[in-house]
Design a protein around this motif. Structure first.
Motif, short mmCIF file in Angstrom:
data_model
loop_
_atom_site.label_atom_id
_atom_site.label_comp_id
_atom_site.label_asym_id
_atom_site.label_seq_id
_atom_site.Cartn_x
_atom_site.Cartn_y
_atom_site.Cartn_z
N ILE A 1 0.86 -1.19 0.00
CA ILE A 1 0.00 0.00 0.00
C ILE A 1 0.89 1.23 0.00
O ILE A 1 1.69 1.43 0.93
CB ILE A 1 -0.95 0.01 1.22
N MET A 2 0.77 2.01 -1.07
CA MET A 2 1.54 3.25 -1.17
C MET A 2 0.71 4.31 -0.45
O MET A 2 -0.40 4.63 -0.87
CB MET A 2 1.72 3.58 -2.65
N LEU A 3 1.25 4.82 0.65
CA LEU A 3 0.40 5.58 1.58
C LEU A 3 0.00 6.96 1.06
O LEU A 3 -0.90 7.59 1.62
CB LEU A 3 1.07 5.66 2.95
N VAL B 1 7.95 -0.33 4.80
CA VAL B 1 9.22 0.12 4.23
C VAL B 1 9.57 1.44 4.89
O VAL B 1 8.73 2.36 4.95
CB VAL B 1 9.12 0.31 2.70
N VAL B 2 10.80 1.54 5.39
CA VAL B 2 11.24 2.79 6.02
C VAL B 2 12.57 3.21 5.42
O VAL B 2 13.32 2.39 4.88
CB VAL B 2 11.40 2.65 7.55
N SER B 3 12.84 4.50 5.55
CA SER B 3 14.15 4.99 5.12
C SER B 3 14.87 5.68 6.27
O SER B 3 15.86 6.37 6.07
CB SER B 3 13.97 5.95 3.94
N ILE C 1 12.36 7.57 -2.88
CA ILE C 1 13.47 7.13 -2.01
C ILE C 1 13.69 8.08 -0.83
O ILE C 1 13.22 9.21 -0.83
CB ILE C 1 14.81 7.03 -2.80
N GLY C 2 14.46 7.58 0.15
CA GLY C 2 14.90 8.40 1.27
C GLY C 2 16.32 8.92 1.01
O GLY C 2 16.75 8.99 -0.13
N GLU C 3 17.03 9.22 2.09
CA GLU C 3 18.36 9.85 1.98
C GLU C 3 19.51 8.86 2.11
O GLU C 3 20.52 8.98 1.43
CB GLU C 3 18.52 10.90 3.08
O1 TUI Z 1 7.36 3.77 -1.77
C1 TUI Z 1 8.43 3.50 -2.25
N1 TUI Z 1 8.73 3.64 -3.54
C2 TUI Z 1 7.86 4.12 -4.49
S1 TUI Z 1 6.25 4.54 -4.25
C3 TUI Z 1 6.10 4.96 -5.84
S2 TUI Z 1 4.64 5.61 -6.50
C4 TUI Z 1 5.10 7.21 -6.74
N2 TUI Z 1 4.97 7.67 -7.96
C5 TUI Z 1 5.31 8.93 -8.22
C6 TUI Z 1 5.80 9.75 -7.25
C7 TUI Z 1 5.97 9.29 -6.00
C8 TUI Z 1 5.61 7.98 -5.73
C9 TUI Z 1 7.26 4.75 -6.49
N3 TUI Z 1 8.22 4.26 -5.73
N4 TUI Z 1 9.43 3.01 -1.47
C10 TUI Z 1 9.28 2.86 -0.08
C11 TUI Z 1 9.74 4.05 0.63
N5 TUI Z 1 9.09 4.59 1.60
N6 TUI Z 1 10.88 4.72 0.40
C12 TUI Z 1 10.93 5.74 1.30
C13 TUI Z 1 9.78 5.64 2.06
C14 TUI Z 1 9.33 6.42 3.16
C15 TUI Z 1 9.53 7.80 3.19
C16 TUI Z 1 9.05 8.53 4.27
C17 TUI Z 1 8.66 5.80 4.20
C18 TUI Z 1 8.19 6.52 5.24
C19 TUI Z 1 8.40 7.87 5.28
O2 TUI Z 1 7.95 8.48 6.41
C20 TUI Z 1 7.36 9.69 6.41
C21 TUI Z 1 6.74 9.85 7.76
O3 TUI Z 1 5.56 10.16 7.82
O4 TUI Z 1 7.45 9.63 8.75
#
Ligand code: TUI
Length: 303
Positions: A68-70, A114-116, A143-145
């Motif tokens: 689930i892409m949040l 998934v966390v970064s 992506i994250g950092e």
């Molecule tokens: O979700 C992904 N990779 C994705 S989702 C996606 S769909 C999309 N299309 C266009 C633009 C943007 C997205 C394409 N690729 N990877 C998992 C991931 N989650 N990477 C980093 C994070 C993450 C970032 C911040 C997880 C949690 C987070 O926390 C924020 C908070 O609220 O603390």
């Protein structure tokens, strides 16, 4: 107990979420190959997700997951659907799934966010996550950092649950490295783009196979939405707009539908070819089973 034993899968390998790409049939093919197939709900609406879950269930009796892409506006409905459908595993991305944890647990679903960052890993482990997918910025898409090399051991030190390493991983040597960092499994996406079963346009697959080490770039950092794609005229133009100070709305308008243009139409010039830095390791298009087997065999031979 090993992660593959906990999840009742053959190999400790997860498929990445891959929004707009990983449908029910693809997830079933990955699960049939012994890894954990995952339906990428990111680009779907809630009812399409339910249909894809049914398709997947019809094609495999093995466990599979849903990502689930949040940031998806229907994430709430999707959380309810995976709970109703009693999917084995949920992974989440691009946000904090804290508000859904209770519902997932009550439905008996295993949750691997998934966390970064270490902070979010700790928070979600304390809310009952069954494992954490620590994704480094070598990954394709959002992506994250931190890099995988730096992030994975820090997350492993911070939580008591199994950690799955993600980001830039496409071969058995990297799988061994991930285990050396303390991970219990790996998640792969890019290497599965170049599979016979992956439902993306042949041009997209060919671009991943052709890509070398330096052929990905990150756009969107200026507006807090970094995304890694293969370099092409689209990413270069995006970078130019960013450099000229374009705001988030303008950039979003520019990229609207760009992933679909790549996936469905094979537009390698104006589409977003999301892919990770491991593209340079991907040399040919193979059946999913062969990709997973090659990786696990290489891992076992150097363990
Ligand atoms: O979700 C992904 N990779 C994705 S989702 C996606 S769909 C999309 N299309 C266009 C633009 C943007 C997205 C394409 N690729 N990877 C998992 C991931 N989650 N990477 C980093 C994070 C993450 C970032 C911040 C997880 C949690 C987070 O926390 C924020 C908070 O609220 O603390």
């Amino acid at each position: 107990m090993k992660i593959n034993e906990i999840l009742k899968i053959e190999f400790p390998v997860f498929q990445g979420g891959m929004a707009n790409i990983a449908d029910g049939a693809f997830a079933a093919a990955v699960s049939e190959a012994g890894a954990l197939g995952i339906i990428g709900a990111g680009g779907m609406n809630a009812e399409t997700l339910r249909e894809q879950i049914h398709i997947c269930k019809g094609l495999t009796d093995r466990p599979f997951g849903v990502n689930i892409m949040l940031m998806n506006p229907e994430a709430d409905k999707m959380a309810e659907i995976v709970a109703e459908e009693k999917v084995s595993v949920v992974t989440t991305g691009a946000g904090n799934p804290g508000k859904y944890m209770e519902r997932f647990k009550e439905a008996g679903i295993m949750v691997f966010p998934v966390v970064s960052s270490v902070a979010l890993a700790k928070r979600l482990a304390s809310l009952g996550a069954d494992g954490i997918i620590a994704e480094g910025c070598e990954s394709g898409g959002h992506i994250g950092e931190l890099t995988t090399m730096a992030l994975v051991p820090q997350v492993c030190d911070a939580v008591q649950v199994p950690v799955i390493a993600a980001g830039g991983i496409a071969c058995g040597r990297q799988m061994a490295a991930a285990f050396a960092l303390g991970a219990s499994g790996v998640q792969v996406g890019t290497c599965l783009l170049a599979s016979e079963e992956c439902p993306i346009h042949e041009n997209y697959k060919a671009a991943v196979v052709k890509a070398k080490d330096n052929d990905t770039m990150v756009t969107g950092r200026s507006v807090g939405a970094p995304v890694r794609c293969l370099k092409n005229p689209m990413t270069r133009e995006y970078a130019r707009l960013e450099k000229d100070g374009a705001d988030k709305m303008e950039l979003e308008r520019f990229t609207l539908g760009s992933l679909r243009r790549a996936v469905l139409e094979g537009d390698t010039k104006n589409g977003s070819l999301m892919a990770g830095q491991s593209s340079g390791l991907v040399k040919e298009i193979l059946p999913v089973r062969k990709i997973i087997e090659n990786m696990v065999t290489e891992y076992e031979n150097i363990r």
